[in-house]
Design a protein around this motif. Structure first.
Motif, mmCIF file in Angstrom:
data_model
loop_
_atom_site.group_PDB
_atom_site.id
_atom_site.type_symbol
_atom_site.label_atom_id
_atom_site.label_comp_id
_atom_site.label_asym_id
_atom_site.label_seq_id
_atom_site.Cartn_x
_atom_site.Cartn_y
_atom_site.Cartn_z
ATOM 1 N N ARG A 13 0.835 -1.207 0.000
ATOM 2 C CA ARG A 13 0.000 0.000 0.000
ATOM 3 C C ARG A 13 0.866 1.251 0.000
ATOM 4 O O ARG A 13 0.582 2.225 -0.712
ATOM 5 N N SER A 14 1.936 1.221 0.773
ATOM 6 C CA SER A 14 2.838 2.372 0.825
ATOM 7 C C SER A 14 3.499 2.604 -0.531
ATOM 8 O O SER A 14 3.562 3.751 -1.031
ATOM 9 N N ASN A 15 3.982 1.523 -1.147
ATOM 10 C CA ASN A 15 4.634 1.649 -2.457
ATOM 11 C C ASN A 15 3.651 2.063 -3.541
ATOM 12 O O ASN A 15 3.971 2.890 -4.416
ATOM 13 N N LEU A 16 2.430 1.488 -3.490
ATOM 14 C CA LEU A 16 1.433 1.817 -4.504
ATOM 15 C C LEU A 16 1.007 3.284 -4.389
ATOM 16 O O LEU A 16 0.872 3.977 -5.426
ATOM 17 N N ALA A 17 0.825 3.757 -3.170
ATOM 18 C CA ALA A 17 0.435 5.162 -2.979
ATOM 19 C C ALA A 17 1.516 6.094 -3.518
ATOM 20 O O ALA A 17 1.218 7.197 -4.015
ATOM 21 N N ARG A 18 2.752 5.661 -3.442
ATOM 22 C CA ARG A 18 3.852 6.472 -3.976
ATOM 23 C C ARG A 18 3.900 6.378 -5.499
ATOM 24 O O ARG A 18 4.105 7.378 -6.188
ATOM 25 N N ILE A 19 3.694 5.169 -6.043
ATOM 26 C CA ILE A 19 3.805 4.934 -7.486
ATOM 27 C C ILE A 19 2.784 5.756 -8.280
ATOM 28 O O ILE A 19 3.058 6.235 -9.391
#
Length: 314
Positions: free
Chosen positions: A96-102
């Motif tokens: 979720r953290s990586n996707l929100a950044r991507i």
């Protein structure tokens, strides 16, 4: 005439003393057996008054043993489930953290898809977990075989919904008998909607390249993934909380069983095991009594013999 009555009474006393001697000898043998075995009764027939109560205690203790075994077995499975769900939560949080950044412009990450594939495998490994008897934990009542097959997980399209095509278990419910009145459902399957949401989001991430075209299908699909993982962030912890609640209830029930078991064991000892001090004192008293009976019987026998000789001469 009085002399004959007296002599008949002497013989009757001899007979009674002989009976007393025999009964005392039997009681002495029983007490010696109790001291040797530690048990009040060498057989149920020795103490018929307690037969029903002792039998009921043994039956109840056997039932409690089975209930405790059931609870411990299920708690072991739930411990595995708890560990797996905690692993999944960790995967979700990182994804979720990586996707929100991507999905933010300018945050290109060429390793994101590989990361998502690793997360998918981590999810599959966690959900293919087995208990101490090598039985599946998340497969319903399908104890053996693969529960999650990633090759069966389709690539989500734009506007699609989560699917459980990856799930190869059955729809069985896991029920445990924990006491005379309660069956507890402890079912946690890999086709739970919360788990399907995570797979759906991860599969989008693993098969979609961010192109930052907000009107294009790729970015829309990634935002679908973000919505799904946000929902799963609420739903998976609810599953974990349910595991904790069930384990707590099992623990309370196990404690209750142990308390009852301890009380029944004390009662069983009271009914079946001899107090060695009391038995020793009784043994000494019976020995003394037997010696007195033997002496009295011998004296009566001698008196009866003298009386009979006298009668024969008269």
């Amino acid at each position: 005439m009085p002399e004959i009555a007296t002599r008949a009474g002497d013989y009757a006393r001899f007979q009674q003393q002989n009976i007393n001697r025999i009964n005392t000898g039997k009681a002495l043998d029983t007490t010696q057996g109790q001291l040797t075995s530690g048990q009040k009764s060498l057989a149920y027939s020795d103490d018929p008054n307690n037969l029903t109560e002792v039998f009921n205690i043994k039956t109840e203790l056997n039932k409690i043993t089975q209930y405790k075994n059931n609870i411990n077995k299920v708690d072991g499975r739930l411990e595995v489930a708890e560990t797996s769900l905690n692993t999944i939560l960790g995967i979700m949080q990182e994804f979720r953290s990586n996707l929100a950044r991507i999905v933010q412009p300018g945050n290109k990450d060429d390793a994101f898809q590989a990361f998502c594939n690793n997360c998918l495998q981590g999810m599959a490994d966690a959900l293919n977990a087995v208990d101490s008897e090598k039985n599946n934990v998340f497969g319903g009542t399908m104890w053996q075989g693969t529960v999650v097959d990633l090759s069966a997980l389709p690539t989500p399209g734009l506007g699609s919904n989560p699917t459980t095509a990856y799930y190869k278990g059955d729809q069985g419910q896991n029920i445990v008998h924990i006491n005379d009145n309660n069956n507890m459902d402890y079912t946690f399957r890999a086709d739970d909607p919360a788990i399907a949401e995570v797979f759906y989001a991860l599969k989008i991430g693993a098969t979609t390249t961010p192109d930052y075209d907000e009107s294009g299908p790729n970015m829309q699909k990634l935002r679908q993934a973000l919505n799904a993982i946000n929902q799963a962030t609420e739903d998976v912890p609810a599953m974990l909380a349910r595991v904790g609640t069930i384990r707590k209830n099992l623990s309370v029930t196990l404690t209750n069983h142990t308390t009852i078991e301890d009380n029944l064991k004390v009662l069983d000892v009271t009914l079946t095991e001899v107090d060695p001090v009391e038995a020793w004192i009784l043994l000494m008293n019976l020995k003394a009594q037997l010696e007195m009976n033997v002496a009295a019987t011998a004296q009566s026998a001698e008196l009866t013999k003298t009386t009979l000789n006298a009668l024969m001469k008269s």
